[in-house]
Design a protein around this motif. Structure first.
Motif, PDB file in Angstrom:
ATOM      1  N   THR A 211       0.857  -1.180   0.000  1.00 58.58           N
ATOM      2  CA  THR A 211       0.000   0.000   0.000  1.00 58.58           C
ATOM      3  C   THR A 211       0.898   1.237   0.000  1.00 58.58           C
ATOM      4  OG1 THR A 211      -0.089   0.194   2.411  1.00 58.58           O
ATOM      5  CG2 THR A 211      -1.721  -1.263   1.357  1.00 58.58           C
ATOM      6  N   SER A 212       0.316   2.403  -0.223  1.00 54.91           N
ATOM      7  CA  SER A 212       1.117   3.633  -0.279  1.00 54.91           C
ATOM      8  C   SER A 212       1.840   3.888   1.038  1.00 54.91           C
ATOM      9  CB  SER A 212       0.226   4.829  -0.636  1.00 54.91           C
ATOM     10  OG  SER A 212      -0.796   5.013   0.336  1.00 54.91           O
ATOM     11  N   HIS A 213       1.180   3.659   2.171  1.00 57.08           N
ATOM     12  CA  HIS A 213       1.819   3.907   3.459  1.00 57.08           C
ATOM     13  C   HIS A 213       2.895   2.867   3.762  1.00 57.08           C
ATOM     14  CE1 HIS A 213      -1.678   6.575   4.216  1.00 57.08           C
ATOM     15  NE2 HIS A 213      -0.794   7.233   4.927  1.00 57.08           N
ATOM     16  N   GLU A 214       2.646   1.618   3.393  1.00 59.08           N
ATOM     17  CA  GLU A 214       3.677   0.591   3.571  1.00 59.08           C
ATOM     18  C   GLU A 214       4.894   0.909   2.716  1.00 59.08           C
ATOM     19  OE1 GLU A 214       0.402  -3.000   4.330  1.00 59.08           O
ATOM     20  OE2 GLU A 214       1.445  -2.805   2.401  1.00 59.08           O
ATOM     21  N   HIS A 215       4.647   1.401   1.503  1.00 61.89           N
ATOM     22  CA  HIS A 215       5.750   1.738   0.600  1.00 61.89           C
ATOM     23  C   HIS A 215       6.556   2.918   1.150  1.00 61.89           C
ATOM     24  CE1 HIS A 215       7.884   3.098  -2.993  1.00 61.89           C
ATOM     25  NE2 HIS A 215       7.707   1.888  -3.469  1.00 61.89           N
ATOM     26  N   ARG A 216       5.885   3.935   1.673  1.00 65.95           N
ATOM     27  CA  ARG A 216       6.584   5.083   2.261  1.00 65.95           C
ATOM     28  C   ARG A 216       7.466   4.632   3.421  1.00 65.95           C
ATOM     29  NH1 ARG A 216       1.850   9.655   2.888  1.00 65.95           N
ATOM     30  NH2 ARG A 216       1.353   9.884   0.665  1.00 65.95           N
TER      31      ARG A 216
END
Length: 233
Positions: free
Chosen positions: A151-156
Motif C-alpha cells: 500500500t502507499s503507506h507501507e511503501h513510504r
C-alpha cells in the motif's frame, strides 16, 4: 518520504502536489515565501521544491534563511529559463539542484529521487538490503526477485527505512517523515504498518530496537559449523 512544495502559481502547485503524491511522497504545500519559510523552519522535510519568484518573501531569501538556521534538507529551486543568474544565485544561497520553467514533471521527479538518494548516501537508483530491493524509479519492490505489492503507506515506510539502512529510526521520526500536515498522526499506526510490512516481505530485515525504534539491516547468514575432523588412523 515527506516533501514541501513552495510555489505561488495555484495550477503548478497543484500539478506538482498531485505528481509527487502519486509517486508515493507525503507532500505539504505553501503559496508564498513567508509560509514556506515557516514550514521549512519548523517541519522535518526530506526535500523541498522552491520557486524563486515568490510573494511576501522571495525564494532566495527563504533558502538563505534556512541555511543560516542550519536547515540541511536538499532544495530543488525552480527558475525562469532565461535567468541564468537565478541559477548561480540559487547555488550560492545553498540550493542543491534546479529546474528551469517550463519543465516536464518527470524531470522534477527524477531530480527529487536523485536528491533523496544522495542526501542519504546512496548513488544507485536501486536500493538493496539483503534480498530486498527497491527501485526508486519505478517504485517496484522485490524480495529475491519476487515482486511484493505494498500500500502507499507501507511503501513510504519501507522507502524511508531503505534510504536509512543500518541506522536506528525512531517511531517519532517515522511519524514526522511519512505523513503530511493534515494526516491524523498516531505513532501506534507505525507499529501496524511495520507488522504488515514484515508479513509481506517475509524476510527478517526490520529489527525492533527496544526503546529506540526500528533498524533495517540484512539478515545474518546462519552459522555453519566447521566439519569435525576424523581421528587419524
Amino acid at each position: 518520504m515527506r516533501l514541501l512544495v513552495v510555489e505561488d502559481d495555484p495550477d503548478l502547485n497543484r500539478q506538482m502536489y498531485e505528481a509527487l503524491n502519486d509517486a508515493g511522497y507525503a507532500v505539504d504545500r505553501a503559496y508564498d515565501g513567508e509560509e514556506g519559510h515557516y514550514l521549512g523552519e519548523t517541519e522535518p522535510y526530506d526535500a523541498v521544491v522552491l520557486d524563486i519568484g515568490l510573494p511576501k518573501m522571495d525564494g532566495l531569501s527563504v533558502l538563505e534563511a534556512w541555511r543560516r538556521e542550519g536547515r540541511k534538507m536538499p532544495v530543488l529551486i525552480l527558475t525562469a529559463r532565461d535567468r541564468w543568474s537565478d541559477k548561480v544565485q540559487g547555488f550560492d544561497a545553498g540550493a542543491d539542484d534546479y529546474v528551469a520553467k517550463p519543465f516536464h514533471m518527470e524531470e522534477v521527479l527524477a531530480r527529487i529521487r536523485a536528491l533523496l538518494r544522495r542526501s542519504a548516501g546512496h548513488a544507485a537508483s536501486e536500493l538493496t538490503c539483503g534480498p530486498v530491493m527497491l527501485d526508486t524509479r519505478s517504485g517496484r519492490v522485490t524480495v529475491d526477485g519476487r515482486q511484493v505489492k505494498l500500500t502507499s503507506h507501507e511503501h513510504r515506510l519501507l522507502a524511508y527505512l531503505m534510504h536509512h539502512t543500518g541506522r536506528v529510526v525512531s517511531r517519532g521520526e517515522l511519524v514526522e517523515h511519512l505523513y503530511d500536515q493534515d494526516f491524523d498522526r498516531d505513532s501506534n499506526t507505525i507499529e501496524v504498518f511495520v507488522g504488515r510490512l514484515r508479513k509481506k516481505l517475509d524476510v527478517d530485515v526490520i529489527q525492533t530496537v527496544r526503546g529506540l525504534g526500528y533498524l533495517l539491516a540484512a539478515p545474518e547468514s546462519p552459522r555453519q559449523e566447521a566439519p569435525s575432523k576424523g581421528t587419524p588412523g
